[in-house]
Design a protein around this motif. Structure first.
Motif, PDB file in Angstrom:
ATOM      1  N   THR A 131      13.503   0.685 -11.734  1.00 56.71           N
ATOM      2  CA  THR A 131      13.828   1.582 -10.625  1.00 56.71           C
ATOM      3  C   THR A 131      12.877   2.781 -10.554  1.00 56.71           C
ATOM      4  O   THR A 131      12.926   3.557  -9.601  1.00 56.71           O
ATOM      5  N   ASP A 132      12.038   2.931 -11.575  1.00 53.84           N
ATOM      6  CA  ASP A 132      11.050   4.010 -11.581  1.00 53.84           C
ATOM      7  C   ASP A 132       9.697   3.564 -11.036  1.00 53.84           C
ATOM      8  O   ASP A 132       8.758   4.357 -10.984  1.00 53.84           O
ATOM      9  N   SER A 133       9.606   2.311 -10.622  1.00 52.13           N
ATOM     10  CA  SER A 133       8.316   1.760 -10.186  1.00 52.13           C
ATOM     11  C   SER A 133       8.018   2.079  -8.727  1.00 52.13           C
ATOM     12  O   SER A 133       8.917   2.377  -7.922  1.00 52.13           O
ATOM     13  N   LEU A 134       6.735   2.003  -8.380  1.00 53.12           N
ATOM     14  CA  LEU A 134       6.317   2.185  -6.994  1.00 53.12           C
ATOM     15  C   LEU A 134       6.871   1.069  -6.113  1.00 53.12           C
ATOM     16  O   LEU A 134       7.262   1.306  -4.966  1.00 53.12           O
ATOM     17  N   ALA A 135       6.882  -0.143  -6.648  1.00 49.30           N
ATOM     18  CA  ALA A 135       7.385  -1.292  -5.887  1.00 49.30           C
ATOM     19  C   ALA A 135       8.832  -1.075  -5.477  1.00 49.30           C
ATOM     20  O   ALA A 135       9.214  -1.328  -4.327  1.00 49.30           O
ATOM     21  N   TYR A 136       9.641  -0.592  -6.406  1.00 49.43           N
ATOM     22  CA  TYR A 136      11.060  -0.359  -6.109  1.00 49.43           C
ATOM     23  C   TYR A 136      11.215   0.776  -5.104  1.00 49.43           C
ATOM     24  O   TYR A 136      12.033   0.700  -4.183  1.00 49.43           O
ATOM     25  N   PHE A 137      10.421   1.850  -5.272  1.00 52.19           N
ATOM     26  CA  PHE A 137      10.485   2.987  -4.355  1.00 52.19           C
ATOM     27  C   PHE A 137      10.114   2.563  -2.938  1.00 52.19           C
ATOM     28  O   PHE A 137      10.807   2.901  -1.972  1.00 52.19           O
ATOM     29  N   PHE A 138       9.007   1.816  -2.804  1.00 52.15           N
ATOM     30  CA  PHE A 138       8.581   1.355  -1.476  1.00 52.15           C
ATOM     31  C   PHE A 138       9.647   0.463  -0.841  1.00 52.15           C
ATOM     32  O   PHE A 138       9.892   0.536   0.369  1.00 52.15           O
ATOM     33  N   ASN A 139      10.265  -0.376  -1.652  1.00 47.04           N
ATOM     34  CA  ASN A 139      11.306  -1.270  -1.158  1.00 47.04           C
ATOM     35  C   ASN A 139      12.500  -0.491  -0.618  1.00 47.04           C
ATOM     36  O   ASN A 139      13.002  -0.758   0.473  1.00 47.04           O
ATOM     37  N   GLN A 140      12.942   0.499  -1.388  1.00 46.81           N
ATOM     38  CA  GLN A 140      14.095   1.298  -0.977  1.00 46.81           C
ATOM     39  C   GLN A 140      13.773   2.178   0.229  1.00 46.81           C
ATOM     40  O   GLN A 140      14.619   2.354   1.109  1.00 46.81           O
ATOM     41  N   LEU A 141      12.559   2.713   0.273  1.00 49.30           N
ATOM     42  CA  LEU A 141      12.141   3.492   1.438  1.00 49.30           C
ATOM     43  C   LEU A 141      12.114   2.609   2.679  1.00 49.30           C
ATOM     44  O   LEU A 141      12.547   3.017   3.763  1.00 49.30           O
ATOM     45  N   GLY A 142      11.620   1.387   2.507  1.00 48.93           N
ATOM     46  CA  GLY A 142      11.595   0.443   3.612  1.00 48.93           C
ATOM     47  C   GLY A 142      12.988   0.163   4.147  1.00 48.93           C
ATOM     48  O   GLY A 142      13.211   0.151   5.365  1.00 48.93           O
ATOM     49  N   TYR A 143      13.942  -0.040   3.254  1.00 50.82           N
ATOM     50  CA  TYR A 143      15.311  -0.314   3.694  1.00 50.82           C
ATOM     51  C   TYR A 143      15.966   0.913   4.308  1.00 50.82           C
ATOM     52  O   TYR A 143      16.869   0.789   5.139  1.00 50.82           O
ATOM     53  N   CYS A 144      15.520   2.106   3.909  1.00 53.21           N
ATOM     54  CA  CYS A 144      15.996   3.325   4.552  1.00 53.21           C
ATOM     55  C   CYS A 144      15.539   3.344   6.011  1.00 53.21           C
ATOM     56  O   CYS A 144      16.321   3.655   6.922  1.00 53.21           O
ATOM     57  N   PHE A 145      14.270   2.984   6.232  1.00 49.56           N
ATOM     58  CA  PHE A 145      13.747   2.890   7.602  1.00 49.56           C
ATOM     59  C   PHE A 145      14.505   1.819   8.387  1.00 49.56           C
ATOM     60  O   PHE A 145      14.800   2.003   9.574  1.00 49.56           O
ATOM     61  N   PHE A 146      14.804   0.702   7.723  1.00 55.24           N
ATOM     62  CA  PHE A 146      15.592  -0.368   8.349  1.00 55.24           C
ATOM     63  C   PHE A 146      16.943   0.177   8.791  1.00 55.24           C
ATOM     64  O   PHE A 146      17.407  -0.102   9.903  1.00 55.24           O
TER      65      PHE A 146
END
Length: 217
Positions: A131-146
């Motif tokens: 959960t500290d990774s860039l991949a996880y952050f980008f994924n969660q940010l993407g779903y926030c935009f969704f």
């Protein structure tokens, strides 16, 4: 009266989305055999990551299938001109798709190269299960935009009736949960961040209801 072409599109988009959303957790469970620290999991992936890569290849199909579903259900593809809310919604969905693709595709493109070079520290920054990774952050940010996007796009569905209203409510709930999940990540609140799982699960009944809407019409 809904055209037969639109009804067919509803059935097709709902079916594709349903199949992918059922396949992904199945492969996720099969590929989640690794236990231990992040370093130990990465070490195991460096030795054999076939199922892990396959899992995320399927996961990378989620955003396109959801975008197809949203486009059909909301009738965005039929509108000659988008209003302000729809335009913002579409822009956010494009951002969601890009971030989602980056986070998932990186699991079978960027991550393997880093592991092959023995660059564990950089690999940790692209490892989705951290959960500290860039991949996880980008994924969660993407779903926030969704989440923000579907709230804008499906705002009128709440005033509709029957299946459309139910779909609208479920999209709203999924959207709100995605926003809460990202807030939870920023606050380092693991319980709130788990909202992302509930948000994803709500897409399954939405996809099924889309199929039923196409059959009914």
């Amino acid at each position: 009266m809904v055209s037969s072409k639109h009804s067919r599109n509803l059935i097709i988009s709902g079916t594709i989305c349903t199949i992918i959303l059922f396949l992904w957790p199945t492969f996720m469970l099969i590929s989640s055999g690794a236990v231990g620290t992040i370093e130990e999991k990465l070490q195991m992936l460096s030795e054999n990551a076939t199922l892990y890569h396959l899992n995320f290849m399927i996961a990378s199909l989620i955003a396109p299938s959801i975008l197809f579903l949203i486009c059909i259900v909301s009738r965005l593809y039929k509108k000659m001109q988008l209003n302000f809310f729809d335009t913002i919604g579409v822009a956010l969905l494009v951002a969601y798709s890009a971030l989602n693709a980056l986070s998932y595709i990186s699991q079978y493109s960027i991550l393997p190269k880093l592991l092959a070079n023995g660059n564990i520290n950089a690999a940790k920054m692209w490892y989705m299960e951290s959960t500290d990774s860039l991949a996880y952050f980008f994924n969660q940010l993407g779903y926030c935009f969704f989440g923000i996007a579907v709230i804008f796009i499906f705002r009128e569905f709440l005033n509709d009736k029957g299946i459309n209203k139910t779909i609208g409510i479920l999209f709203y709930l999924s959207g709100v949960l995605s926003i809460f999940a990202f807030i939870g990540l920023l606050m380092q609140n693991k319980v709130l961040n788990l909202s992302t799982m509930l948000s994803g699960l709500l897409i399954i009944p939405i996809a099924i209801l889309t199929i039923l809407s196409g059959i009914k019409d």
